[in-house]
Design a protein around this motif. Structure first.
Motif, short mmCIF file in Angstrom:
data_model
loop_
_atom_site.label_atom_id
_atom_site.label_comp_id
_atom_site.label_asym_id
_atom_site.label_seq_id
_atom_site.Cartn_x
_atom_site.Cartn_y
_atom_site.Cartn_z
N TYR A 61 -2.51 -3.72 -1.06
CA TYR A 61 -1.98 -3.95 0.27
C TYR A 61 -2.81 -4.24 1.34
CZ TYR A 61 0.77 -3.22 4.64
OH TYR A 61 1.25 -3.59 5.77
N LEU A 64 -5.34 -7.25 0.69
CA LEU A 64 -4.83 -8.75 0.17
C LEU A 64 -3.64 -8.89 1.15
CD1 LEU A 64 -5.34 -11.16 -1.41
CD2 LEU A 64 -3.85 -10.21 -3.42
N THR A 66 -1.67 -7.33 3.58
CA THR A 66 -1.68 -7.42 4.98
C THR A 66 -2.04 -8.71 5.45
OG1 THR A 66 -4.01 -6.60 5.33
CG2 THR A 66 -2.40 -4.95 5.40
N ARG A 67 -2.92 -9.42 4.80
CA ARG A 67 -3.38 -10.76 5.40
C ARG A 67 -2.16 -11.69 5.20
NH1 ARG A 67 -6.96 -14.31 2.81
NH2 ARG A 67 -7.31 -13.04 1.31
N ILE A 68 -1.88 -11.67 3.90
CA ILE A 68 -0.89 -12.75 3.15
C ILE A 68 0.30 -12.47 4.11
CG2 ILE A 68 0.63 -13.35 1.29
CD1 ILE A 68 -1.62 -12.44 -0.51
N SER A 69 0.96 -11.32 4.20
CA SER A 69 2.28 -11.25 4.97
C SER A 69 1.89 -11.40 6.52
CB SER A 69 2.87 -9.74 4.64
OG SER A 69 1.88 -8.88 4.96
N GLY A 70 1.05 -11.24 7.14
CA GLY A 70 0.40 -11.41 8.37
C GLY A 70 0.45 -13.14 8.64
N LYS A 71 -0.09 -13.79 7.65
CA LYS A 71 -0.13 -15.30 7.79
C LYS A 71 1.43 -15.85 7.81
CE LYS A 71 -4.72 -16.39 6.05
NZ LYS A 71 -5.41 -17.12 5.09
N SER A 133 5.15 -4.78 2.43
CA SER A 133 4.99 -6.32 3.04
C SER A 133 6.33 -6.69 3.71
CB SER A 133 4.36 -7.32 2.43
OG SER A 133 3.01 -7.11 2.00
N ARG A 136 7.42 -5.04 6.94
CA ARG A 136 6.65 -5.88 7.77
C ARG A 136 7.37 -7.04 8.22
NH1 ARG A 136 0.60 -7.55 7.32
NH2 ARG A 136 0.89 -7.74 9.36
#
Length: 148
Positions: A61, A64, A66-71, A133, A136
């Motif tokens: 999480y 990896l 945090t960046r994927i879900s943020g994008k 995620s 989020r």
């Protein structure tokens, strides 16, 4: 209005965040439950396996997901169309990656080429970041609610 615009399953942009949260929750829930149930049924070192799954899930999480879900959240918020297609909560690359991961997970389980303890610990480690995620996405959906 063209024929394709008439039949397109369009939703409000904000709704895509809710759809994405549901999709990630379902995937994370399936992996987490399958991993936990199988580890409980098969394992003599349950505390060690679950602790390892939690530890690696947290690492996945942090480094990896945090960046994927943020994008994905940013991409959804930046969609220019007011009512995009229901399926645009993912882009094509993400759908392809999801298909590869599902097919790979099923194949590894069916072929029995990986130790089940490791495989189910990996399911646990992947389910945790998916569920966090998903939170989020739900939070972004809630935060972006229209003013009344």
């Amino acid at each position: 209005m063209s024929f394709w615009e008439k039949i397109k399953p369009a939703v409000e942009k904000r709704t895509l965040l809710l759809i994405a949260g549901c999709a990630w929750s379902i995937a994370g829930g399936i992996l987490l439950s399958r991993g936990l149930i199988s580890l409980i049924r098969l394992n003599d070192h349950l505390v060690l396996e679950i602790s390892g799954g939690l530890f690696f899930g947290a690492l996945f999480y942090i480094f990896l997901f945090t960046r994927i879900s943020g994008k994905h959240i940013l991409r959804i918020n930046m969609i220019r169309v007011e009512h995009p297609c229901f399926f645009s909560f993912f882009n094509f690359k993400s759908y392809a990656m999801m298909a590869v991961m599902i097919i790979g997970g099923i194949t590894l389980r069916k072929l029995d080429v990986i130790n089940p303890d490791f495989l189910y610990s990996f399911y646990l480690a992947m389910g945790i970041p998916l569920l966090v995620s998903a939170y989020r996405f739900f939070y972004s959906w809630y935060k972006n609610k229209p003013a009344r």
